[in-house]
Design a protein around this motif. Sequence first.
Motif, PDB file in Angstrom:
ATOM      1  N   ALA B 125       0.837  -1.202   0.000  1.00  0.00           N
ATOM      2  CA  ALA B 125       0.000   0.000   0.000  1.00  0.00           C
ATOM      3  C   ALA B 125       0.873   1.253   0.000  1.00  0.00           C
ATOM      4  O   ALA B 125       0.581   2.224  -0.698  1.00  0.00           O
ATOM      5  CB  ALA B 125      -0.926  -0.012   1.211  1.00  0.00           C
ATOM      6  N   LEU B 126       1.978   1.229   0.757  1.00  0.00           N
ATOM      7  CA  LEU B 126       2.890   2.379   0.784  1.00  0.00           C
ATOM      8  C   LEU B 126       3.468   2.626  -0.604  1.00  0.00           C
ATOM      9  O   LEU B 126       3.568   3.762  -1.060  1.00  0.00           O
ATOM     10  CB  LEU B 126       4.016   2.138   1.789  1.00  0.00           C
ATOM     11  CG  LEU B 126       3.629   2.285   3.260  1.00  0.00           C
ATOM     12  CD1 LEU B 126       4.744   1.770   4.159  1.00  0.00           C
ATOM     13  CD2 LEU B 126       3.319   3.737   3.573  1.00  0.00           C
ATOM     14  N   LEU B 127       3.847   1.549  -1.271  1.00  0.00           N
ATOM     15  CA  LEU B 127       4.404   1.690  -2.625  1.00  0.00           C
ATOM     16  C   LEU B 127       3.359   2.242  -3.581  1.00  0.00           C
ATOM     17  O   LEU B 127       3.650   3.105  -4.406  1.00  0.00           O
ATOM     18  CB  LEU B 127       4.887   0.327  -3.143  1.00  0.00           C
ATOM     19  CG  LEU B 127       6.138  -0.238  -2.494  1.00  0.00           C
ATOM     20  CD1 LEU B 127       6.445  -1.618  -3.049  1.00  0.00           C
ATOM     21  CD2 LEU B 127       7.316   0.703  -2.747  1.00  0.00           C
ATOM     22  N   LEU B 128       2.147   1.730  -3.442  1.00  0.00           N
ATOM     23  CA  LEU B 128       1.106   2.127  -4.397  1.00  0.00           C
ATOM     24  C   LEU B 128       0.540   3.507  -4.083  1.00  0.00           C
ATOM     25  O   LEU B 128      -0.214   4.063  -4.856  1.00  0.00           O
ATOM     26  CB  LEU B 128      -0.036   1.091  -4.390  1.00  0.00           C
ATOM     27  CG  LEU B 128       0.337  -0.277  -4.932  1.00  0.00           C
ATOM     28  CD1 LEU B 128      -0.872  -1.191  -4.922  1.00  0.00           C
ATOM     29  CD2 LEU B 128       0.897  -0.171  -6.334  1.00  0.00           C
ATOM     30  N   ALA B 144      -6.204  -8.180  -7.256  1.00  0.00           N
ATOM     31  CA  ALA B 144      -6.853  -9.322  -7.917  1.00  0.00           C
ATOM     32  C   ALA B 144      -6.781 -10.637  -7.132  1.00  0.00           C
ATOM     33  O   ALA B 144      -7.794 -11.325  -7.015  1.00  0.00           O
ATOM     34  CB  ALA B 144      -6.293  -9.483  -9.320  1.00  0.00           C
ATOM     35  N   PRO B 145      -5.602 -11.006  -6.583  1.00  0.00           N
ATOM     36  CA  PRO B 145      -5.538 -12.304  -5.904  1.00  0.00           C
ATOM     37  C   PRO B 145      -6.565 -12.463  -4.801  1.00  0.00           C
ATOM     38  O   PRO B 145      -7.078 -13.561  -4.605  1.00  0.00           O
ATOM     39  CB  PRO B 145      -4.125 -12.330  -5.330  1.00  0.00           C
ATOM     40  CG  PRO B 145      -3.353 -11.443  -6.194  1.00  0.00           C
ATOM     41  CD  PRO B 145      -4.286 -10.352  -6.628  1.00  0.00           C
ATOM     42  N   GLY B 203      -4.760  -8.457  -0.732  1.00  0.00           N
ATOM     43  CA  GLY B 203      -5.436  -7.382  -1.447  1.00  0.00           C
ATOM     44  C   GLY B 203      -6.443  -6.589  -0.636  1.00  0.00           C
ATOM     45  O   GLY B 203      -6.410  -5.349  -0.642  1.00  0.00           O
ATOM     46  N   ALA B 204      -7.315  -7.276   0.088  1.00  0.00           N
ATOM     47  CA  ALA B 204      -8.381  -6.570   0.798  1.00  0.00           C
ATOM     48  C   ALA B 204      -7.827  -5.617   1.865  1.00  0.00           C
ATOM     49  O   ALA B 204      -8.152  -4.429   1.851  1.00  0.00           O
ATOM     50  CB  ALA B 204      -9.351  -7.571   1.398  1.00  0.00           C
TER      51      ALA B 204
END
Lengths: 437, 334
Positions: B125-128, B144-145, B203-204
Amino acid sequence: MRTNGTGGTGTRGTGTVDRRGLLKLAGGSLAALGLTAAGCGTGSGSDGGIVTIRYAWWGSDDRAKRITRTIALFEKKFPKIKVKTDFQPYLDFWKKFNTQASGGNPPDVFQNAVGFLRKYDAKNVLLDLRGQVDAGNLKLDGFRAGLEKFGEVDGKLLGVPVGSNSMALVVDQAVFRKAGITPKPGWTWDEYYAALAKIRDTQGRAGDSGMFSVMYLYDMYLRQHGKAFYTAEGLGFTEADLTAWWNKAYEGVKSGIYADPKKVSQARPKSAVAAELAASEFTWDNFTIRYTSEGKSQYGLAPIPTTDGKRTGQYLGSLMLSASRRTKHPEEVAQFINFMVHDPEVARIMGYDRGVPATTAQYEAFKPTDPVNRQIAAYEKQLVDTGVLEPITPHPAGADVAEAAFLRIAEEMALGRRSVPDAVQQFFSEAKTAFGS
Amino acid sequence: MTHLQTAAAPETATAGSGPRPGPPGPAPKARPPAARRRARRENLAGYLFMSPWITGFLLLTAGPMAASLYFAFTDYNLFDAPRWIGLRNFTDMFADPRWRQSVDVTLWYVVVGTPLKLAAALGVALLLNQKRRGQGFYRAAFYAPSLIGASVSIAIVWRAIFSDDAIVDRAQRALFGSDVGGWIGDPDWIVYSLVALTVWQFGAPMVIFLAGLKQVPRELYEAAEVDGAGPWRRFWNITLPMISPVLFFNVLLETIHSFQIFGSAYILGGSNGTCGPADATLVYTCYLYVQGFENSRMGLASAMAWMLLLAVGLVTAVLFWSQRRWVHYEEDGR
């Protein structure tokens, strides 16, 4: 889900939900905890004179293809009966069946085995087919010797055998040949162990995949000593017997005549013999077909070792067809079973997939041409000719749970997670629970 | 965001926040009968519209729960009528070494798997959260996963990846020359493949972290940078406290999820009627399933289910209690 005007699940056609029905409904809804409750049953009924029966069985895709063909044949000859099928692998099959049966909605007709006869008879699930025999819908003549009374328990006819098989030693023929070992009927355990050591020393492979967890082999070993795995109520052996059996197995793992249990477990679902971890394995003779498709070598059948040079303790095992006591169409179900066990064309389609056909008519109809099936035929013929076959003990209720415990605990012991005394104690404690309930 | 705060800790979230509805004034005068009739009609309509849900709740949730509570004190094999046996199921449970094994496996899985999953979720999340080209694509790809992850098919794929002589086995042989073999059939390793599967499905929580990170005011970072705080310090002193409500929410949710793991463990390990070789992946719900549907001991299975409910409730309570020490809610109710 199909509706047919006779009421759905839970109501049982009476229009009211009784207490028992409610409890079942509730019990099935443990799904609320994220579990998947298997199976949404479909009512079988009749529309316009056509009767639909549900047929459930376990097995592989290959068996599914064959069974579909036999059903097409049946529906052609009995245009008023439709057959709906449902199949799973062995263990999933029984879970689903158990759930359906407890909900009062088991399939009308289903594949069955000796380990489940008493269990489901005690729970009033199985139809006594005797009435249908008397009514002329099901013929009991023409069964091969030793199979006539196979599905009988306490005077009730709870199943009709479709094929027979027997325990055998499946061997990797190439390895046995190279090691210079020729198994003969009547060979002893000492000779077998010597052969395993020779294979280990000359072929760089374990001789056997590990026999401690093969319940049916242990049963035969006990029979060679005048005992048996099961009595009508429970276990037919003592803790000392099992300790001796598993101690021997444990030593075999250490000395390398048995394959490394961890490797065997990792190779699954491939068998250890096909995975070239071991040169032989005790299993049912019709499984040879499976090994041949899994492995590269040639696999053959060898006789069971004996203690006294004569008695192997062998008996015929069998797959059966049983009917549900709740079926609304006992007559059609009986006609279906009758067709499946007597029609020669069925045998030509099924081959030895469910063992050697149970009736003489079907046995004559299928003459195997491929080497694997021919070996199975020859093996069973030799069993009959040498007269080693004994009657099987109908397993007590709870036998399926006890067998699962036997398998699991033996594996834990083999993997070094339990000592032998600990494993024996655990098995007897679980077996007690299994037979107590 | 706000719904998280109010849901998580109403008492702190509302403390000192904006104008609240004043104290109730003098009781309203009795309404005319016409208005009362209308109100009753409206209520009726409301109940009517809710009735599918209420029926569903009573029949599919409340009813079964009550029944299962009753079964927990009975010997019930699905076929014969339940027989009252008091606390026998519970004493049987505690005396059963396999039950203790299932508790051990589950606790290990929760304690190891959950932090790893949350760390992965937060890290990604930090990267994104940075402004880069194609971020939308990466976010979708990482999310997606967990969309497909709940399905049985992924567990089957996982089984294929980690089985003997498959990708993982070959890779570890090529890279380390090790002879571990497939993880699936190995009692020492299979549980790691289970953890890997759950971590992979981050992901969630990642999406929730991402939403939390977006809420952190940029001014704080700018001010910190002016004061000479490095990236690590900024993360530790600004990001973490600012997103602690989100972190709390994720910890809570993922812990509860981990306790309830069933599908993946059952599919990965359940090859021959057990859960993993030598019960290595015998998670709690897996054993519950075995007792209920294989051994036909539905009473015992119900007792186990209620035990799980108690345990999860206890853990949740402890987490709620602990949040006072580490969860910071913004005072201004942003």
